[in-house]
Design an enzyme around this catalytic site. Structure first.
Site, PDB file in Angstrom:
ATOM      1  N   THR A 109       1.686  14.056  -6.990  1.00 58.62           N
ATOM      2  CA  THR A 109       0.408  13.676  -7.618  1.00 58.62           C
ATOM      3  C   THR A 109       0.495  12.169  -7.740  1.00 58.62           C
ATOM      4  O   THR A 109       1.584  11.614  -7.687  1.00 58.62           O
ATOM      5  CB  THR A 109       0.287  14.315  -9.028  1.00 58.62           C
ATOM      6  OG1 THR A 109      -0.104  15.682  -8.900  1.00 58.62           O
ATOM      7  CG2 THR A 109      -0.720  13.637  -9.911  1.00 58.62           C
ATOM      8  N   THR A 165       2.466  14.243 -13.981  1.00 59.10           N
ATOM      9  CA  THR A 165       2.743  14.895 -12.696  1.00 59.10           C
ATOM     10  C   THR A 165       3.806  15.958 -12.910  1.00 59.10           C
ATOM     11  O   THR A 165       4.801  15.724 -13.600  1.00 59.10           O
ATOM     12  CB  THR A 165       3.223  13.905 -11.623  1.00 59.10           C
ATOM     13  OG1 THR A 165       3.730  14.659 -10.503  1.00 59.10           O
ATOM     14  CG2 THR A 165       4.314  12.977 -12.110  1.00 59.10           C
ATOM     15  N   GLY A 209       1.438  21.857 -13.123  1.00 62.31           N
ATOM     16  CA  GLY A 209       0.173  21.681 -13.826  1.00 62.31           C
ATOM     17  C   GLY A 209      -0.137  22.759 -14.840  1.00 62.31           C
ATOM     18  O   GLY A 209      -0.719  22.479 -15.890  1.00 62.31           O
TER      19      GLY A 209
HETATM   20  N1  ASP Z   1       0.360  18.373 -11.508  1.00 64.68           N
HETATM   21  C1  ASP Z   1      -0.041  18.713 -10.177  1.00 64.68           C
HETATM   22  C2  ASP Z   1      -0.761  20.024 -10.199  1.00 64.68           C
HETATM   23  O1  ASP Z   1      -0.266  20.945 -10.814  1.00 64.68           O
HETATM   24  C3  ASP Z   1       1.078  18.791  -9.202  1.00 64.68           C
HETATM   25  C4  ASP Z   1       2.170  17.779  -9.369  1.00 64.68           C
HETATM   26  O2  ASP Z   1       2.002  16.756 -10.020  1.00 64.68           O
HETATM   27  O3  ASP Z   1       3.255  17.982  -8.834  1.00 64.68           O
HETATM   28  O4  ASP Z   1      -1.775  20.145  -9.571  1.00 64.68           O
END
Ligand code: ASP
Length: 317
Positions: A180, A231, A234
Site C-alpha cells: 500500500t 499498511t 486491512g
Molecule cells: N492495507 C491494505 C489492504 O488491506 C493492504 C496492505 O497495506 O498491505 O487493502
C-alpha cells in the site's frame, strides 16, 4: 513562565507498504530503483511544503508518484484479485476540518488519490465506489486509463504463487500478498493531512474493500492530534479503527504520539494484525513503526530526506 516552543517546521512521511521484506529479495538494481522512487515521492511532497504549500497538496503529490511507480501496490503495479483483475482503494483527509474523501473498487482511474480528493472537495459525500466513482472521475476530467495499464508481470506472478500455495494448502509468502502507499504531512501553518492508496492484496475477493479508503482505519487526520496512514492486514486495521484510536488516545488520554502509537500497534498485533503505519503529530513529532520485518518508508524534514526498507535500516533526517 512557559517559554514558547520553536516551531518544528514542516515534515513529510511516506510509506510504500509493510511486509516480509528481506535483504536480497530484490536485485541491487531493483532495490536502488525502489529507493529512488521513494525519494521522488518525498521530493514531490517536500517541494510543496518547503514553499509554504498545504499539507493536503503534499500528501496527494507524494502518493501520486508512488501510484505511478510499478514497485508499489497502488495504481500502476497494484496487486491482483482472485480473478486476475485490479481494484483500487484510496482516501485522503484534511486535518483542518476533518474533511475526507475516498474511492473504492475502481479499475480505470489512473490516480485514485486524486479521485478521492475530488470526492472530498466536489461532492457532498465521503466515498464513491466502483462504476459511480469512475463516472465521477471521468466527469471531473481526471485521467482514465485502460485496465491493462495497471498490470505488471511481477504482480501476475505473485498471484500465481499465492493461488498455487492455496491449492497446495500451504501458506503463501507474505511478500506476495501485501503493500500500500501513503503519506502524512504537517505544513508550515501547522495543518495536518493524510492520504493512502492501494490495490489491496493478491487473491483478495472481487469487491473486497480494505482499510485504505476507510476513514479512521487506513487514513486519519485531525489538526488537534495526528495524521495517520497505515499498511498491513486491512481487515484488522478496520476492526481496530487504528488511526482514530491513536487520535483518541492522544486527545482523551493525553498520550504522546509515541506512546499512543506503541499501544495501538500492540493492540493490532494482539488481534493477529501485521503491518505498520506512518504518523505525524500536531507538534511535528514523527513516527514510522511496523511489526513486520520491513516497511518501505521515508521522511523529509528541514530540507533533508531519508528512505529505508528493512527493519534495521537507519532513517535519519
Ligand atoms: N492495507 C491494505 C489492504 O488491506 C493492504 C496492505 O497495506 O498491505 O487493502
Amino acid at each position: 513562565m512557559t517559554h514558547p516552543q520553536p516551531d518544528p517546521g514542516p515534515v513529510l512521511l511516506i510509506h510504500g507498504g509493510a511486509g516480509a521484506i528481506q535483504k536480497g529479495d530484490a536485485s541491487p538494481e531493483r532495490e536502488a530503483a525502489i529507493r529512488a522512487d521513494l525519494r521522488r515521492a518525498l521530493a514531490a511532497g517536500w517541494e510543496i511544503l518547503d514553499r509554504g504549500g498545504p499539507s493536503l497538496d503534499a500528501v496527494e503529490a507524494a502518493v501520486r508518484v508512488m501510484e505511478d511507480s510499478p514497485f508499489f501496490n497502488a495504481g500502476h503495479g497494484a496487486a491482483l484479485t482472485s480473478e486476475g483483475t485490479i481494484e483500487h482503494d484510496s482516501s485522503i483527509m484534511d486535518g483542518r476540518n476533518r474533511a475526507a474523501g475516498a474511492v473504492s473498487c475502481t479499475t480505470r482511474i489512473r490516480n485514485p488519490v486524486s479521485a478521492a480528493r475530488a470526492v472530498m472537495e466536489r461532492t457532498p459525500h465521503v466515498m464513491l465506489t466502483a462504476a459511480g466513482a469512475e463516472q465521477f472521475a471521468r466527469e471531473q476530467g481526471l485521467p482514465i486509463v485502460a485496465p491493462w495499464y495497471f498490470f505488471t508481470p511481477e504482480r501476475q506472478a505473485a498471484l500465481e504463487r499465492v493461488q498455487a500455495a492455496k491449492k497446495a494448502k500451504a501458506a503463501a509468502s507474505e511478500k506476495d500478498s501485501h503493500g500500500t502507499v501513503g503519506a502524512v504531512a504537517r505544513d508550515k501553518a501547522g495543518h495536518l493531512a493524510a492520504a493512502t492508496s492501494t490495490g489491496g492484496y493478491a487473491d483478495k475477493m472481487v469487491g473486497r474493500v480494505g482499510d485504505s479508503p476507510i476513514i479512521g482505519a487506513g487514513t486519519y487526520a485531525n489538526d488537534a492530534t495526528v495524521a495517520f496512514s497505515g499498511t498491513g492486514q486491512g481487515e484488522i486495521f478496520i476492526r481496530c479503527v487504528i488511526g482514530h484510536r491513536i487520535s483518541c488516545l492522544m486527545e482523551l488520554k493525553g498520550m504522546t504520539l509515541e506512546a499512543a502509537s506503541a499501544q495501538a500497534l500492540e493492540e493490532l498485533g494482539a488481534m493477529g494484525g501485521t503491518g505498520g503505519f506512518i504518523a505525524v503529530g500536531a507538534d511535528g513529532s514523527a513516527i514510522l513503526p511496523h511489526n513486520t520485518p520491513g516497511m518501505y518508508r521515508g521522511i523529509a524534514r528541514g530540507g533533508r530526506m531519508a528512505v529505508a526498507i528493512f527493519g534495521d535500516d537507519r532513517l535519519d533526517a
